[in-house]
Write an enzyme that holds these catalytic residues in place. Structure first.
Site, PDB file in Angstrom:
ATOM      1  CD  GLU A 143      -2.099   2.230   1.156  1.00  0.00           C
ATOM      2  OE1 GLU A 143      -1.289   2.838   0.424  1.00  0.00           O
ATOM      3  OE2 GLU A 143      -2.813   2.789   1.983  1.00  0.00           O
ATOM      4  CD  GLU A 152       2.732   7.598  -0.107  1.00  0.00           C
ATOM      5  OE1 GLU A 152       2.916   6.395   0.179  1.00  0.00           O
ATOM      6  OE2 GLU A 152       1.898   8.316   0.473  1.00  0.00           O
TER       7      GLU A 152
END
Length: 683
Positions: A143, A152
């Protein structure tokens, strides 16, 4: 304890503050999205279903199910994997406080012997008898996604893990991701990225050419698109599949361009790309989790609420005219961390620039998107124009104190004899110089790059200021009362002001409203039991972090994105008189808010209203409340202050019918430039 230097946004001074040595850690926890993610039931259920299916596929091949969970956070997905039948799980978490919490949570739920938490970045993890992992994994759970999907560093992390930590054949949860985009025309959205021409009686004020042609800031604009009125944009393309990432195959983080051909739905000017993604948890795409905005769901269909994953607004580096039925190419350029878009003719698609957009004019570095929207808000500017007409005369010597304000141009157009403006930074000074030069005003409006206390009589041509004006707006402000910096500037300039100097705004009032949030409460609500797992340690960590000085007070949120209902009438707490200097004594107020509607009272909202003249005021917060439902309409170009009730921490969203009022105590401490507040729900 350590001493930290912080610029006081109200006084402008550098304050040395004694902080706990773990201050940064507590702030990161308090401002994280862990509670929001744990409350995302749709996300959690889809992940569990996907993990269960992946374990079954591996077991069906007669193999042990060895899981690698990258970015485990609380360890929730790792615990789901063991519950689903996995034999062992390696849970990687680089943030040490979270890794420590994950160890406690895993043990508290009885999985300590089957889950190993590794406090490293995944690219530092080793495999072998002496390594972090004894063997390679065959199920990869991650995730690592943000609103842009890859922001990210998901792609480099996948690439490394698949090369170094996974077996030759692996299952991935999620299995694939799909990026969607829609090209639209929207003056409202464009106004968040470009300074638009401003109409005045004396003519049109034009932005500098370099500002008009600038592609803007490179960072994505993430927003709750569900709260955007579909009437605020016009689709020029269908919803397009831009590219897919298959996580069950080797991922590459290399830069690449994706070319999508489409026929325009309508004629217009393509200005903006709206984008979102979904993830399929299984190869057959029977388990999907979508980030699409609410207006794409069928009527009455529940829309999952997420603040950790929103939607993206991309501003095309150059607006382009399109004709209905015309074939056009949308090009999505992607590197290892971000995506950006271009629009071109089909014949030029393969030669289109792949250069990442970057601000060349300085405005997108100095102003955020909300500030662009505010400067382009014509109705707001009309109010300032009307107010300035009431106070300015042909003999007025006008000084503006606000960052990047257009008020000096308004003051000149109304006929002030001399106009000066203060800018706090060299970049802001250059921006204003360019704007004035473009409109032949550079020799008429004088820009001073000085702090208010350094302004001399010589700077002002040996004349006293007869009109001190401001919006007020300062780039360092986060909370509504931070713009009281204008009051401190007014005080520092006292010797430069004429005895009969008019100050606009004449005062500011801090207002408060008790509210029930539709969803925002989730970011501060306990997670105690999540999908059957005890994660109460997270509640303790977040609560401890919220007990720190900055986080236990109000926090800034753009409430136009977060619906709420008014449970009390808006109440004026305190008024700051800008016609006088900042007082030396504390200003205190106390009282109570009577709740006039039933509902779960999650906290209060605070905002400033500025009294420009006796008749004209401007709110930076509440604009309207529906008499029937209590639904609130908020000013969209500033953030409001939200104070969540710690005393309701354990009640979550449950109705609070026994609550009758909210008592408050508020103190403005002029010497510290600080507003201290306490709110207490009362039965």
């Amino acid at each position: 304890m350590v001493f930290c230097g912080r610029v006081n946004p109200i006084t402008g001074s550098l304050d040395w503050i004694e902080e706990d040595e773990d201050y940064d850690y507590h702030q990161e926890i308090a401002r994280s999205s862990y509670a929001d993610m744990l409350h995302d039931k749709d996300r959690n259920e889809k992940y569990y279903q996907g993990i269960l299916a992946a374990v079954k596929r591996v077991k069906g091949r007669g193999e042990e199910a060895i899981v690698l969970d990258i970015g485990t956070g609380t360890g929730l997905l790792s615990m789901m994997a063991i519950t689903a039948g996995a034999d062992y799980c390696y849970a990687i978490e680089v943030f040490k406080p979270m890794a420590d919490a994950a160890v406690q949570i895993v043990k508290a739920n009885g999985f300590g012997d089957k889950i190993k938490v590794i406090n490293k970045h995944s690219t530092e993890v080793t495999v072998g008898s002496d390594g972090d992992m004894v063997q390679r994994a065959n199920i990869l759970i991650t995730e690592l996604f943000d609103t842009e999907l890859i922001g990210e560093g998901a792609l480099p992390s996948y690439e490394h893990a698949q090369h170094n930590l996974m077996q030759e054949r692996w299952e991935a949860v999620p299995h694939r991701a799909t990026i969607y985009a829609q090209v639209v025309e929207s003056q409202k959205l464009r106004s968040w990225n470009h300074l638009l021409p401003m109409q005045l009686e004396c003519g049109t004020i034009q932005p500098p050419p370099e500002m008009q042609n600038c592609p803007g800031a490179p960072s994505v604009c993430d927003v709750q698109l569900s709260q955007l009125d579909p009437g605020d944009f016009r689709p020029l393309s269908d919803i397009l599949v831009v590219f897919r990432v298959d996580f069950s195959k080797q991922v590459s983080s290399s830069s690449v361009s994706h070319i999508v051909h489409f026929k325009s739905l309508a004629s217009g000017e393509a200005q903006v790309v709206l984008s979102w993604w979904d993830i399929d948890m299984d190869p057959e795409a029977t388990i999907s989790c979508s980030m699409k905005p609410g207006w794409l769901y069928p009527p009455l269909h529940p829309v999952p609420w997420r603040d950790h994953w929103m939607q993206c607004v991309y501003f095309l580096p150059e607006a382009r005219k399109v004709t209905q039925g015309e074939e056009t190419c949308l090009i999505a350029n992607q590197d290892d961390y971000c995506v950006w878009y271009n629009l071109t003719e089909p014949s030029a698609a393969n030669t289109s620039s792949t250069e990442s957009p970057a601000c060349r004019c300085g405005a997108h570095i100095t102003w955020n998107r909300a500030r662009f929207g505010e400067l382009n808000d014509q109705s707001r500017m009309d109010k300032y124009k009307e107010a300035l007409k009431k106070i300015l005369t042909p003999s007025s010597v006008c000084l503006c104190v606000s960052d990047g304000s257009l008020l000096p141009i308004l003051a000149h157009s109304i006929g002030a004899a001399q106009v000066f403006t203060l800018e706090s930074s060299s970049m802001a000074h250059q921006l204003m110089d360019k704007l004035l030069q473009t409109n032949n005003l550079k020799e008429i409006i004088h820009v001073l790059q000085k702090s208010p206390d350094k302004v001399t009589a010589t700077d002002l041509g040996e004349r006293k200021v007869t009109a001190l004006i401001g919006e007020p707006f300062f780039t360092t402000s986060l909370l509504p009362w931070h713009n009281l910096c204008f009051w401190y500037s007014r005080t520092a300039l006292s010797d430069r002001l004429a005895k009969d100097c008019t100050v606009l705004p004449m005062s500011a009032s801090l207002y408060v409203l008790a509210v029930e949030f539709k969803d925002l409460w989730r970011i501060r609500s306990p997670c105690g039991n999540c999908e059957g797992f005890d994660v109460s340690i997270m509640d303790e960590m977040i609560k401890k972090s919220l007990d720190f000085r900055e986080s236990q007070e109000a926090e800034p949120h753009p409430l136009w994105e977060y619906p709420c209902r008014a449970l009390s009438d808006p109440t004026k707490l305190i008024t700051f008189d800008f016609q006088e200097n900042v007082p030396t004594e504390d200003m205190k107020t106390e009282g109570s808010l009577n709740l006039v509607r039933s509902g779960a009272c999650h906290g209060v909202v605070l905002w400033m209203t500025y009294q420009l003249t006796e008749e004209i005021s401007i709110s930076t917060g509440l604009l309207d409340v529906s008499d029937e439902t209590g639904n609130c309409q908020w000013y969209p170009h500033r953030k409001q202050g939200v104070y969540f009730f710690s005393s309701l921490w354990n009640l979550g969203p449950a109705p609070t019918d026994s609550l009758s009022s909210v008592t408050y105590e508020l103190t403005f401490k002029p010497q510290l430039g600080d507003v201290r507040m306490s709110f207490f729900p009362k039965s």
